[in-house]
Design an enzyme around this catalytic site. Structure first.
Site, short mmCIF file in Angstrom:
data_model
loop_
_atom_site.label_atom_id
_atom_site.label_comp_id
_atom_site.label_asym_id
_atom_site.label_seq_id
_atom_site.Cartn_x
_atom_site.Cartn_y
_atom_site.Cartn_z
N LYS A 75 0.84 -1.19 0.00
CA LYS A 75 0.00 0.00 0.00
C LYS A 75 0.87 1.24 0.00
O LYS A 75 1.86 1.32 0.75
CB LYS A 75 -0.90 -0.03 1.24
CG LYS A 75 -1.90 1.11 1.35
CD LYS A 75 -2.78 0.92 2.58
CE LYS A 75 -3.80 2.04 2.72
NZ LYS A 75 -4.68 1.82 3.89
N SER A 149 -9.22 2.54 2.61
CA SER A 149 -8.22 3.16 1.77
C SER A 149 -7.29 2.18 1.08
O SER A 149 -6.49 2.57 0.23
CB SER A 149 -7.41 4.14 2.62
OG SER A 149 -6.72 3.48 3.66
N SER A 173 -10.19 0.26 6.72
CA SER A 173 -9.50 0.42 5.44
C SER A 173 -8.90 -0.84 4.85
O SER A 173 -8.41 -0.80 3.72
CB SER A 173 -8.40 1.48 5.57
OG SER A 173 -8.96 2.77 5.66
#
Length: 452
Positions: A75, A149, A173
Site C-alpha cells: 500500500k 483506503s 480500510s
C-alpha cells in the site's frame, strides 16, 4: 501460475519447480493486461521486481524463505526503499525512501518480491481509492469502487495480479476494500504488526493482509508479525450473529442481511452454536468515532506535507480534526469504556459475525473532487460497521459471503476479542469448506491453468 496462492508459489520456488523470475514475469504480464481496467497500482516496479527475482533465484538454499518468489503489493502508505511514498497526494514529498518500513523488510527477507505500490485516497483517509492519476475499481463490477483506503490492494488481489497484499486499517480500510473486492482482509488486534512513529492514527490503525485464502492471510501475517499464525479448524464455538447497524440512518439492505444469514447457516452446518445477539453500542460512539477519524489525521499529519496542495476535502478534514482535538472530543476514556463493554460481550461469546458494508460499494468516481461532507456521508452510509472494532482494538476479518444480485461481492466480518487472530483464520478456513467462494471473478483466471 496466475491465480496460484502464495503458499503454492512459495513451495514451487523453494522446491525448484519454477523460478522466481518465471513467477514475476507472468504476474507483470498479467498486470500489464488487466490493470488498465482496475487501476490497482499507482506504480508497477517491473525492472526492480525482476532484479529482485533474480536475486532470489541465485540463492542456493531457499528452504528458509516462507515467501520465496511470491509477488506482493505494498500500500502506498509505508516506505519502500528507493520509492516515493505519495500517500495518494500531490502534497507529499517526492523524495524516495531510504529504507524499507519494518513490515516491508520482513516480507522481503522472507523472499517476497514487491511488484508495485497500490492506489489509495489522499493520506488514506477515505473509503474509496482514487488519486490524481486514477480510480481503483472492483474487479467484480468496474462501475463500483474497490473501496478504501486499501482499495488498490483489494483490486490487485481480486484480479490475481498478486496473491498477497499489504493493507492498513484505521476505520475499516482493509475490511472495506476486501468486501468491495470479494477477498479476505484481516485487521489484526493492537500491537500485532510493526509500526513506526506517526502512522498509528492515535492507536486506531493496524497493518494487515489481503488475500484469497485463510492460509495465505496466515502466511503473510506470520511473516509481517514475526510470529506464527495458523488457521486451524476450531471445535464447537458460540457465535453471535448481528445485522443491527450502529448508525440509525444506515440500515443494511436486504442483500446484506441475506449474505449474513448465509454465513450464519453455514457456520451452523459446520457444527457451531449460532444465535442472534447484538453488541450494545452507545449512541455517542459514532460521535467518538468521527472525532478520532478527523483528529487522528490532524494529530499525525506528516511534517513534509504542503497543506496548501491538499485536496479541499482533506483540508476540511484536517481543520475539523484540529477543532476536535482542541475540544477534547477524541476522548480516550470514552474509548476505554467502549473497549470494556466490548470485552464483556465476549464473556460468553467466542466470535461475532456482522456485515462489513450496509449496501453495495460506492460508485467508482472521482470522490477526491467532491466536498468533505459528501465523502463523510457516503462513508457512513456504506460502511457503518467496521470502525467499532478499531476503537476497541479488536481483530476483525472480512470474509466473502457470495455475490449480490447487483454483481458486487457479499461480505461479512468475523470479530473476536484480543488474541483471536488464529480463531478468526481457522473459522474462515472452515467456512470456505462449507460455503466456498470464488477466489477471483469469472474469466479472470483460467480454471484449467496448471498450478506451479
Amino acid at each position: 501460475m496466475i491465480g496460484a496462492t502464495a503458499v503454492e508459489i512459495a513451495a514451487a520456488v523453494r522446491e525448484g519447480r519454477t523460478t522466481a523470475r518465471e513467477v514475476i514475469t507472468a504476474h507483470l504480464a498479467h498486470i500489464d493486461r488487466v490493470d488498465p481496467r482496475y487501476g490497482a497500482f499507482r506504480r508497477v516496479r517491473a525492472a526492480e521486481a525482476l532484479a529482485e527475482a533474480d536475486a532470489i533465484d541465485q540463492q542456493v538454499d531457499k528452504s528458509s524463505l516462507p515467501l520465496a518468489g511470491v509477488p506482493v503489493a505494498i500500500k502506498d502508505h509505508v516506505d519502500v526503499r528507493g520509492e516515493v511514498r505519495a500517500d495518494g497526494s500531490l502534497a507529499t514529498s517526492r523524495e524516495p525512501a531510504t529504507d524499507d518500513h519494518p513490515l516491508v523488510a520482513r516480507w522481503r527477507a522472507a523472499g517476497a518480491i514487491v511488484v508495485g505500490l497500490t492506489r489509495v485516497p489522499e493520506l488514506c483517509i477515505f473509503p474509496t481509492s482514487d488519486d490524481p492519476e486514477g480510480i481503483a475499481r472492483s474487479p467484480w463490477n468496474t462501475r463500483m469502487s474497490a473501496g478504501g483506503s486499501s482499495g488498490g490492494a483489494g483490486a490487485a488481489v481480486a484480479a490475481a495480479m498478486v496473491p498477497l497484499a499489504h493493507g492498513s486499517d484505521g476505520m475499516g480500510s482493509i475490511r472495506i476494500p476486501a468486501a468491495c473486492c470479494g477477498v479476505l482482509g484481516l485487521k489484526p488486534g493492537g500491537g500485532v504488526t510493526p509500526h513506526v512513529d506517526g502512522e498509528g492514527w492515535l492507536g486506531l490503525s493496524e497493518h494487515g493482509v489481503l488475500a484469497t485464502t485463510a492460509d495465505d492471510v496466515a502466511l503473510g501475517l506470520s511473516v509481517m508479525a514475526n510470529r506464527d499464525f495458523t488457521p486451524e479448524r476450531p471445535g464447537r464455538l458460540r457465535i453471535a450473529v448481528s445485522s443491527r447497524t450502529p448508525v440509525v440512518f444506515a440500515p443494511p439492505d436486504a442483500e446484506t442481511v441475506a449474505g449474513l444469514h448465509r454465513v450464519g447457516r453455514a457456520l451452523g452446518l459446520a457444527g457451531h452454536s449460532t444465535f442472534a445477539r447484538h453488541p450494545r453500542v452507545p449512541v455517542s460512539l459514532q460521535t467518538l468515532a468521527g472525532a478520532f477519524w478527523v483528529g487522528s489525521v490532524a494529530a499525525e499529519l506528516p511534517a513534509n506535507v504542503d497543506e496548501s496542495l491538499l485536496q479541499p476535502r482533506t483540508r476540511t478534514h484536517v481543520a475539523l480534526g484540529r477543532a476536535a482535538l482542541r475540544a477534547g472530543l477524541a476522548d480516550q476514556k470514552q474509548r476505554d469504556r467502549w473497549r470494556d463493554r466490548a470485552l464483556a460481550f465476549f464473556d460468553d461469546v467466542d466470535l461475532l459475525v456482522v456485515p462489513v458494508l450496509a449496501r453495495p460499494p460506492a460508485a467508482a468516481e472521482s470522490w477526491s473532487t467532491k466536498p468533505w461532507w459528501t465523502n463523510a456521508q457516503m462513508s457512513t452510509r456504506v460502511a457503518p460497521y467496521p470502525n467499532l472494532w478499531n476503537l476497541a482494538s479488536f481483530p476483525a476479518l472480512a470474509v466473502p459471503a457470495g455475490v449480490r444480485a447487483d454483481g458486487a461481492p457479499a461480505s461479512v466480518q468475523l470479530v473476536g476479542p484480543p488474541g483471536a487472530e488464529d480463531l478468526l483464520l481457522g473459522t474462515a478456513a472452515q467456512l470456505a469448506e462449507v460455503l466456498p467462494w470464488e477466489r477471483h471473478p469469472d474469466g479472470m483466471v483460467s480454471r484449467t491453468a496448471e498450478r506451479p
